[in-house]
Each structure stands twice: as C-alpha cells, then as structure tokens.
Design a protein around this motif. Sequence first.
Motif, PDB file in Angstrom:
ATOM      1  N   ASN A   1       0.799  -1.233   0.000  1.00 26.39           N
ATOM      2  CA  ASN A   1       0.000   0.000   0.000  1.00 26.39           C
ATOM      3  C   ASN A   1       0.829   1.279   0.000  1.00 26.39           C
ATOM      4  N   TYR A   2       2.155   1.167   0.037  1.00 26.00           N
ATOM      5  CA  TYR A   2       2.952   2.398   0.021  1.00 26.00           C
ATOM      6  C   TYR A   2       2.729   3.150  -1.288  1.00 26.00           C
ATOM      7  N   VAL A   3       2.366   2.386  -2.332  1.00 26.28           N
ATOM      8  CA  VAL A   3       2.081   3.014  -3.633  1.00 26.28           C
ATOM      9  C   VAL A   3       0.857   3.920  -3.500  1.00 26.28           C
ATOM     10  N   THR A   4      -0.160   3.418  -2.812  1.00 27.61           N
ATOM     11  CA  THR A   4      -1.374   4.221  -2.600  1.00 27.61           C
ATOM     12  C   THR A   4      -1.053   5.478  -1.799  1.00 27.61           C
ATOM     13  N   ALA A   5      -0.203   5.315  -0.778  1.00 27.13           N
ATOM     14  CA  ALA A   5       0.145   6.473   0.054  1.00 27.13           C
ATOM     15  C   ALA A   5       0.831   7.543  -0.785  1.00 27.13           C
ATOM     16  N   ILE A   6       1.773   7.112  -1.627  1.00 31.43           N
ATOM     17  CA  ILE A   6       2.489   8.097  -2.453  1.00 31.43           C
ATOM     18  C   ILE A   6       1.542   8.719  -3.473  1.00 31.43           C
ATOM     19  N   GLU A   7       0.680   7.902  -4.056  1.00 31.60           N
ATOM     20  CA  GLU A   7      -0.295   8.450  -5.016  1.00 31.60           C
ATOM     21  C   GLU A   7      -1.215   9.463  -4.348  1.00 31.60           C
TER      22      GLU A   7
ATOM     23  N   LEU B   1       6.156  -9.221   3.109  1.00 33.88           N
ATOM     24  CA  LEU B   1       6.061  -7.841   3.594  1.00 33.88           C
ATOM     25  C   LEU B   1       7.448  -7.251   3.878  1.00 33.88           C
ATOM     26  N   SER B   2       7.667  -6.054   3.351  1.00 36.18           N
ATOM     27  CA  SER B   2       8.887  -5.343   3.712  1.00 36.18           C
ATOM     28  C   SER B   2       8.556  -3.862   3.822  1.00 36.18           C
ATOM     29  N   SER B   3       9.588  -3.072   4.034  1.00 31.35           N
ATOM     30  CA  SER B   3       9.355  -1.673   4.350  1.00 31.35           C
ATOM     31  C   SER B   3       9.303  -0.791   3.102  1.00 31.35           C
ATOM     32  N   GLY B   4       8.300   0.066   3.048  1.00 31.16           N
ATOM     33  CA  GLY B   4       8.234   1.065   1.980  1.00 31.16           C
ATOM     34  C   GLY B   4       8.729   2.410   2.493  1.00 31.16           C
ATOM     35  N   ALA B   5       9.431   2.392   3.623  1.00 24.25           N
ATOM     36  CA  ALA B   5       9.881   3.642   4.244  1.00 24.25           C
ATOM     37  C   ALA B   5      10.812   4.415   3.324  1.00 24.25           C
ATOM     38  N   GLY B   6      11.678   3.703   2.598  1.00 23.70           N
ATOM     39  CA  GLY B   6      12.635   4.356   1.708  1.00 23.70           C
ATOM     40  C   GLY B   6      11.920   5.204   0.675  1.00 23.70           C
ATOM     41  N   GLU B   7      10.950   4.602  -0.004  1.00 18.38           N
ATOM     42  CA  GLU B   7      10.221   5.303  -1.075  1.00 18.38           C
ATOM     43  C   GLU B   7       9.435   6.488  -0.519  1.00 18.38           C
ATOM     44  N   ILE B   8       8.746   6.245   0.597  1.00 21.62           N
ATOM     45  CA  ILE B   8       7.917   7.324   1.158  1.00 21.62           C
ATOM     46  C   ILE B   8       8.777   8.487   1.622  1.00 21.62           C
ATOM     47  N   SER B   9       9.872   8.166   2.332  1.00 22.47           N
ATOM     48  CA  SER B   9      10.688   9.275   2.830  1.00 22.47           C
ATOM     49  C   SER B   9      11.360  10.013   1.674  1.00 22.47           C
ATOM     50  N   LYS B  10      11.690   9.295   0.618  1.00 19.47           N
ATOM     51  CA  LYS B  10      12.291   9.963  -0.540  1.00 19.47           C
ATOM     52  C   LYS B  10      11.303  10.970  -1.127  1.00 19.47           C
ATOM     53  N   TYR B  11      10.058  10.531  -1.257  1.00 16.73           N
ATOM     54  CA  TYR B  11       9.037  11.435  -1.800  1.00 16.73           C
ATOM     55  C   TYR B  11       8.861  12.652  -0.895  1.00 16.73           C
ATOM     56  N   VAL B  12       8.751  12.380   0.413  1.00 17.71           N
ATOM     57  CA  VAL B  12       8.476  13.480   1.358  1.00 17.71           C
ATOM     58  C   VAL B  12       9.676  14.431   1.439  1.00 17.71           C
ATOM     59  N   ASN B  13      10.887  13.884   1.325  1.00 10.33           N
ATOM     60  CA  ASN B  13      12.067  14.739   1.350  1.00 10.33           C
ATOM     61  C   ASN B  13      12.100  15.693   0.162  1.00 10.33           C
ATOM     62  N   ASN B  14      11.447  15.306  -0.932  1.00  8.59           N
ATOM     63  CA  ASN B  14      11.471  16.132  -2.132  1.00  8.59           C
ATOM     64  C   ASN B  14      10.234  17.001  -2.306  1.00  8.59           C
TER      65      ASN B  14
END
Lengths: 272, 563
Positions: free
Chosen positions: B242-248, B282-295
């Motif tokens: 669901n990290y994809v949904t969060a970023i979307e 299951l693994s962590s989507g923290a990398g992708e989410i934090s990358k998006y939020v950092n930018n």
Amino acid sequence: MIILDPKRAFRFPIEAKNISPDIFAKKSSKEIAALQMWEGNRKGALGDLFNIKNDSGSPSEEFTIKIEGDASKLRNIGARMSMGHIVVDGDAGMHLGEDMSGGTITVAGNAGSWAGSKMKGGTIEIKGNAGDYIGAPYRGSTKGMNGGKIIIHGNAGYEVGCFMRNGLIQILGDVGLFAGIHMSNGTIFVQGNSEGRAGAQMINGKIVICGHTPVMPTFTIDSIKPKVKVDGEKIEGPFYRFIGDLADNGNGKLFVSKTKNPHLSPYEKYLE
Amino acid sequence: MTELIIKNGFVYDPLNRIDGEKMDISIRDGKIVESVKEKANGINASGMVVMPGGVDIHTHIAGGEVNSGRLLRPEDHVKDVEVKTALTRSGVGYSIPSTFTTGYRYSKMGYTTLMNPSMAPLEARHTHEELADIPMVDKAAYPLLGDWWFSLEHIRDGLIEENAAHIAWMLQATRGYAIKIVNPGGLEAWGFGRNVHSLDDVVPHFNITPREIIRGLCKVNRLLNLPHTIHVHTNNLGKPGNYVTAIETMKCVEDLAQGDKPVIHITHIQFCAFKGSDWSTLSSGAGEISKYVNNHNHVTLDMGQVIFSNTTTMTADGPFQYGLYNITGNKWVNHDVETETSGGIVPFKYKRSSAVHATQWSIGLEIALLIEDPWKILMTTDHPNGGPFTSYPKILAWLMSRAAREITLSKINKRARKKSLLPSIDRELSLYELAIVTRAGQAKALGLKPKGHLGVGADADVAIYNIDPQRLDISKEYKVARKAFKKAAFTIKDGEVVVKDGEIVKPVTGKTYWIDVSTSMPHEINDDIKKKFREYWTVEYENYPLPDSFIHSSFPIPVKAEV
C-alpha cells in the motif's frame, strides 16, 4: 494449622485475597492479624474480623488454613496460592482460588461463582453446590482454566469451564446451560443432567455428560462408545460421541449417555 | 493577576529557534509574557529542559468507537487500575483509559493539547461529552467528512464553493477542528459490504473516485482557510503493497499546493508504508515514502508507531478492521454510523516474534529517521492503534538513541531484523528535534498559533523535564531521558503548575477548540438536504447541530473563508 473464626456474621463483601497459605506461611500470628482486608468500602485488618488460632499440628503437615463458619461473604479466598491447604467449614464466596497454581481448597458448603477462575494447577473440592463461571477467565479475556482439578459434589451453574484450556472439572450433580462454552482443551465430566447447549463454540477438548441433556444442532454424531476415559479412569457407558461445535469448525468431543437420552436415538441412523 | 517565572532552564522552543539556551520564561494570567515582577512565584529549572507543552495531533481519546472499545475490553482494564486520590478520580487503563485517566496520564508526560481525530458527525454529541470529561488538556475533534453524502454529491457535480459553505456549516454543527478523511469512498462502499482498492475505483452509487474526494476536500479546505490541512487516512491501509497508494495520495494534491504550505496530512503513515505482495513478503516502503516526502513540501505526516503491547485497534475504516478480525479471529465490533461512516474495533497484540509486527515497528522508526526535516514527521502511535500513548517515552528513546534501537532490534523476529533498514541509519534526534516532533511541529501542522511555542503571547503551557543537556548524553543514557519524559518534573497548564514530579498537583479543565468559519456565501438549506435528513438520518436537520450550551469551555477560533 491456622484457624480463622469469624467474630461476627458479615454483612458486606470482604476482599479476602490475603487469605492464602503463600502469604500466611511467611508471617507470624501478629503479622497475619495485621493483614489488610477491605470490608465493603472500609479498610480493616484480618484480626478485626477473625479470631486467629494457631494450632500447630505435626511438623510434617503441609501449611493449612481453616476458616470456621460462614465465609460466603469472603471473595478471592486463596487467590494466586501455589501450595498448602485451605479448608472452609461453611460456604465460600465468589472467586474462590482465582489464579491458583497449586495446593488444595476444600469447601464443606457451597461456593459462589467464578471458583477456580484462571486457575493453573492444584485442586478445589466443593462439597455443596457451585455458582456460575466455574474455571472461567476474567470477563472479556479468553484465558480460562489452564490446569488443575475442580470437583463439585453438588450442582453447578452456567458457563462452567468457559474458555477452558486444560485441566478437569468434575460435577457430581447437575450443570446449567453452556458447560464448556469456547473450550479449547481439558475435560468437563458431568455425572448428573445438563440443561443443554454444552460445548457451544468449543474448538477442542472433552465433555462427558452421564445424565439427560439436549444436544446442539451444530454437533454431529460420530460413533457410539461403550466407555469413556476421564482422568485415567474408565466410565461405563454406552455413550453417543458427538463432534463439534461445527459452527466454529470445532473438533471437540461431546460424550452423552445413551441410556439416559432416548430422545437422541434418531441420530443413530446417521451411523449406518 | 497570577505570575510565575521559570528560571534558568535550558529552553527548547523550535518555533522561535531557541535551541537549549539558558533563559527564564515569564508567565502572567496564563500567557507567556516578556517579564514579571521580582516577587513572582518562581520555579527553579536549572539543570532541566523546558519545552512547550506537548501536542498530539492524532489520538483516539473520546467518542463512539473509543467507548465501544472500553466496553469490549474489561480484561484490558483489570490489569491497570487507578485508585482515587484526594485530587484525582479513580479510573482504569490500559490501552483505552477512561476519560479522567486519559487526561491525567497525558498531563503527567507534559502534554497539554490533544486532537481526537475521528468523530462521526452523528456522534459529535457523545464525543464532546467525553472530551468535556478529559481534564488537564485542551482538545479538539476532527469530524469524518470523507464519505459525507453532501460532499460526495457536491464534488461529483463540481460544486466546490457550495461544498465549502456546507463544510463550514458542518464544522459549526459538530464543533469540529479539521476535515478528517478516512479511506475515502471505502466507508460508503463498506455500507454495501464492498471497499475501494485504488484512488481511481468508483464509489458505488455516487460515481466518484477517492482521488476526486481528496482533491475536492483539499480545495474546500483551502477555500475555507482552515488552520489544519485535510487529515487523511489513506485507502488500502494495512495492506501489503500500500505504500504506492500512500504516495499516489500525496501526489494527487501536489498541484494544489501554494508555496511551501502543506495541503495534506497523511496520518499514521506506518500503516500505509507496506511493500510486498502479501504478508509473507512484507517489507518496508519507508525508503520510497521518505524519498518522496524529502522532495516535496506540501505534506506532513505522523508516525503511527507500533509498540509491542496488547492494545486495541479502532478506526472508522470498517473494511480494514474486518480484515484485521479475519487475521486474528479475535472478538470485534463493527459499527455502522447510518449514512455517515463506519467503524471497527479489534483487540490486537503486537508481538516481537511476529515478522509482520516487527517489520511494522521498524517501518515507523525508519520513516521518522529517514525524513530529514522533523517538521514533516510527527510522533504518534495513533493511540491506541499502534500502542497506548503512555509508550511515547519509549519511542522518543528509539528516536534519540541508536543504542536503544539496537537493543530492541536484537529481540525482534529474525526475518524482520534482516530486512530492517534501521541498522543502516545512524541518525539520532537531538532534544531540539524531539521538541519539534512532539510539540512545535504538531502545533505548526495544526495551525494552532498559541500552542507549541514559548514566545510572548503564547499560551503558558509548559513541560519541564529532569534532563540536564550539559551533563546527560541522551543518545547513550537514553534510559534516564526515557524516565524523565515519562514523568515530567513540572507540567504547567495556562500558567498553573498542574503536575509536579510526575504527579497531579492541581486538576484543571481544558478548553475545547473548534473552527468558526465565516463565509460570505450563505449555506443554503434547501429542501433536498432537509428531505435527506428526514429520510435517511435518525436525527432531523433542525436537531442536528450541537447547541452552544453543549460545549463545555468552548473556544471557537474565528476564520474568514474565501467564499
């Protein structure tokens, strides 16, 4: 042996979880008399409520507490005890032997509800009748009786052995509705009649009913057994053996006396 | 006129860029002032940390689902009983404390402002009654408006301005603070036993998508000039991948941002940062989410950190809770709030030994540490969903100390440990940063001007902790700091000392904030609205709004809308 003799008839419930061999064993008579007890909303000491006699028996005897007279207002007698004996001459109140892990409690009269709640080991023997929720967990919890033995010579109320996970409950008299509800292991042995709905939502474990009982429609007949084993002892039958509760995908075993339950004979045709 | 001076403390006030400076804080009549008279009562805070009172942007403390949770869990209460004292009332914990206990326990940790994040509009009365019974803190509630029928219809028909006027009325009717959106569209679908699975799924009977709902309400939020952004619990919460949904979800309002001002708050981000195709991968989507939020600067988050404990999960996301019930087989509550929203409650135990739970624990901390700007990620557990709020000091310890993280890491499930990104993260938050994630950042994200700082004019809500930043290295001696954060040396509420050495010394009642929006466009009460209320609600339109007399210590914040 410590003998507790009530100074008067109690009117209000008394929080008696301090009456336990584990607590008494380490204390002098004076310290025992000073143990805290709540009577209703009043804080007091054990010595205010009871005359305490120290009757030192033979040194080999295990630590024993004897309550003379009526203890029906005393709650949580022997809570969390792990050794020794408690003997109640009269009736005992609610939550007798709650969470106990060893030792024995003997009640000459009746016991209130929730006796042996959450118990893990030891033995409770009640010569009279017992209330509801014998060996049950705390309200809302799913962690019921997980070991030990409860023997009731009289009748027991509703939901005996609720969420039971291990151990034995033996009732020489009759039992109310929902004996063994939610049970996942252990044994309930009823020598009298059952009001019915025994084993509702049971997942596993064994219920034996020697008297008359209705059987829930979510149990399916499996076989007829000449005898059934309870706690190493063979009980003569014959018994109908039901499996359930199928509403919960359960694999519990419900043994019901054939001779006392002629109304169940139509089930026999499913065995052919 | 009561005066108070806090002397010689090390002050951490990030909104005023004060980083551990030794200074005095003067208080008069519940406000921070320039100076007070010599003879004013003094608190000697030398060798201690002085921070603004804690602010919690997302904590379920009152309302229908919280109370149902209490009813569902007597076994949770029996293990944690508070006895009545001369000053405080009796109560129970653990994961869903009773109202008074909630207030006391927050106050003991130095918290002074709490936000109740999910109030079904129909249950606003219940929520405010409970809020009134929570002492020691100021509070507010967010009405659930993401599946509000009139909004769905307005947005579908492109009537954003009309909807803004309507939402202004709703905030007044429910005495709400912000627009809360939970699983947009999904809750309406759940009324028919269905759910939505992406931002572009169509909501049954409304011909509208979650993307349109979020964008529509985001525009409404801007037109109304609300202090907080829309507060979003994403679709697909708690599902692997669901990290994809969060970023979307964050992306879908990117173009609505003006300048660096955030336009969306994604809440309990840990629950929407799952990678993998199922629970076993299951693994962590923290990398992708934090990358998006950092930018990107248009978004704020809160953690929703998981604590290994036996807690009670509760959300308005009925379909999610149903899924959780299926996983656990535990007892549960499914709640259908008429046309408005849903709700579910499932007791839940987070275990160290479970790969999924341990990964969740890791994800929360990874996001908090990988997002560089602490103003964007706030500390919460989504109480009680990730764990009870009383565990906050534990989270602070994990954030401030790599050693604390490593100790917990060594005790968790092996598979989860192998996948965890935590061993690669060296970052340790300073006291200044901790002050941001627990108070300054939270108040800023909420747009609560008088809170979260100690500048002149601010509310005199202060927390003093027994930490000497010159002597104590919090990253090494995190246990001392954790203990200090658990029991504030002093909590000051509106200029009065209410907690001393972690014990309540003065019970007080707090304010209830709500947003009073004035619109030039009148809210049209047409026959259609009245008819709908008559046909589909149990409460008539006329009786729907809360009367003024209903709110204790009401504190409206006036806002002028652009419509």
